[in-house]
Design a protein around this motif. Structure first.
Motif, short mmCIF file in Angstrom:
data_model
loop_
_atom_site.label_atom_id
_atom_site.label_comp_id
_atom_site.label_asym_id
_atom_site.label_seq_id
_atom_site.Cartn_x
_atom_site.Cartn_y
_atom_site.Cartn_z
N ILE A 13 0.66 4.24 -2.48
CA ILE A 13 0.40 5.64 -2.28
C ILE A 13 1.67 6.57 -3.04
O ILE A 13 1.48 7.71 -3.51
CB ILE A 13 0.53 5.89 -0.65
N ILE A 16 -6.82 1.99 0.42
CA ILE A 16 -6.39 2.50 1.49
C ILE A 16 -7.72 1.83 2.46
O ILE A 16 -7.33 0.79 3.26
CB ILE A 16 -6.20 3.57 2.18
N ALA A 17 -8.68 2.13 2.06
CA ALA A 17 -10.08 1.52 2.72
C ALA A 17 -10.18 0.05 2.57
O ALA A 17 -10.65 -0.72 3.46
CB ALA A 17 -11.35 2.38 2.13
N MET A 72 -4.62 11.59 -3.32
CA MET A 72 -6.20 11.27 -2.83
C MET A 72 -7.03 11.72 -4.00
O MET A 72 -7.95 11.06 -4.10
CB MET A 72 -6.30 12.33 -1.65
N ARG A 73 -6.51 12.76 -4.97
CA ARG A 73 -7.10 13.18 -6.11
C ARG A 73 -7.11 11.74 -7.00
O ARG A 73 -8.19 11.56 -7.84
CB ARG A 73 -6.49 14.33 -7.04
N PHE A 114 0.53 14.07 -1.51
CA PHE A 114 -0.38 13.25 -0.79
C PHE A 114 -1.70 13.72 -1.20
O PHE A 114 -2.90 13.00 -1.62
CB PHE A 114 -0.36 13.36 0.72
N GLU A 171 0.72 -1.15 0.10
CA GLU A 171 -0.02 -0.02 0.00
C GLU A 171 0.90 1.20 0.07
O GLU A 171 0.50 2.30 -0.61
CB GLU A 171 -0.85 0.06 1.28
N LYS A 185 -7.69 9.16 -6.00
CA LYS A 185 -8.61 8.02 -5.32
C LYS A 185 -7.78 6.76 -4.65
O LYS A 185 -8.40 5.61 -4.59
CB LYS A 185 -9.71 7.53 -6.22
N GLU A 186 -6.70 7.05 -4.14
CA GLU A 186 -6.00 5.93 -3.37
C GLU A 186 -6.58 5.74 -2.30
O GLU A 186 -6.27 4.65 -1.75
CB GLU A 186 -4.50 6.39 -3.41
N TYR A 187 -7.27 6.58 -1.72
CA TYR A 187 -8.31 6.22 -0.41
C TYR A 187 -8.89 5.18 -0.55
O TYR A 187 -9.41 4.50 0.48
CB TYR A 187 -9.16 7.58 0.10
N ARG A 188 -9.60 4.60 -1.76
CA ARG A 188 -10.31 3.52 -1.82
C ARG A 188 -9.43 2.44 -1.75
O ARG A 188 -9.81 1.43 -0.92
CB ARG A 188 -11.03 3.64 -3.54
#
Length: 186
Positions: A52, A157-158, A149-150, A145, A48, A152-155
């Motif tokens: 990122i 991570i989740a 997030m733009r 960072f 991960e 969509k790496e938060y997906r």
């Protein structure tokens, strides 16, 4: 198109849905212990972190990116995903899950890379070929960072956190001796 091209396209387009289905099967078949969970999650976390790092450099569909991990790999997001898959296979402590994860990664990531390279060559032409040959692209971009997030790496991570939690619940339910296939989560 030819049957192989059709299959490649189908796998590339459906890799997320296929990953979810494989994930459910892998969770069901997993036999995590706290040791395999810890080691596997450490490996998956490293994957991960690669994702990122890559997502913080790439401007998807807008340019040929050569900074950060793109200096070393044309597809660091997929490298990170593969490391995550290996990590969660280790966490699962099941040879069947390892085979399932390996087959999924080989089929879908290979297909996605083929489609992506075709797209990049079509969109960027000589710039992409020059990048692949190790020349011509700006390698100096700094990590962002906000860019990750733009992208969509938060997906991812989740997803990482959800899988780690579900495997932890399964290891807990199995007790100190580890679990077997089909151990309920609660």
């Amino acid at each position: 198109g030819p049957p192989v091209a059709d299959l490649v396209g189908w796998l590339a387009r459906r890799r997320v849905a296929l990953g979810f289905a494989c994930g459910v099967a892998a969770l069901w078949l997993s036999r995590p212990t706290w040791t395999t969970w810890t080691v596997g999650c450490a490996i998956a976390l490293a994957g991960e972190m690669v994702r990122i790092w890559a997502a913080g450099h790439v401007e998807k569909n807008r340019e040929v990116t050569a900074s950060g991990p793109y200096r070393f790999s044309a597809h660091p997001l997929y490298v990170g995903s593969a490391i995550i898959g290996v990590g969660f296979a280790v966490s699962a402590a099941s040879p069947v899950v390892a085979v399932l994860v390996g087959a999924y990664l080989a089929a879908t990531i290979g297909a996605a890379i083929r489609r992506e390279e075709q797209f990049l060559r079509g969109r960027f032409g000589d710039r992409y070929d020059a990048y692949r040959a190790g020349r011509g692209a700006d390698r100096g971009r700094r990590f962002s960072f906000a860019r990750a997030m733009r992208n969509k790496e938060y997906r991812a991570i989740a997803g990482f956190l959800a899988i780690a939690l579900l495997l932890a619940l399964k290891a807990r339910a199995a007790g100190p001796g580890g679990g077997g296939p089909g151990v309920l989560l609660l």
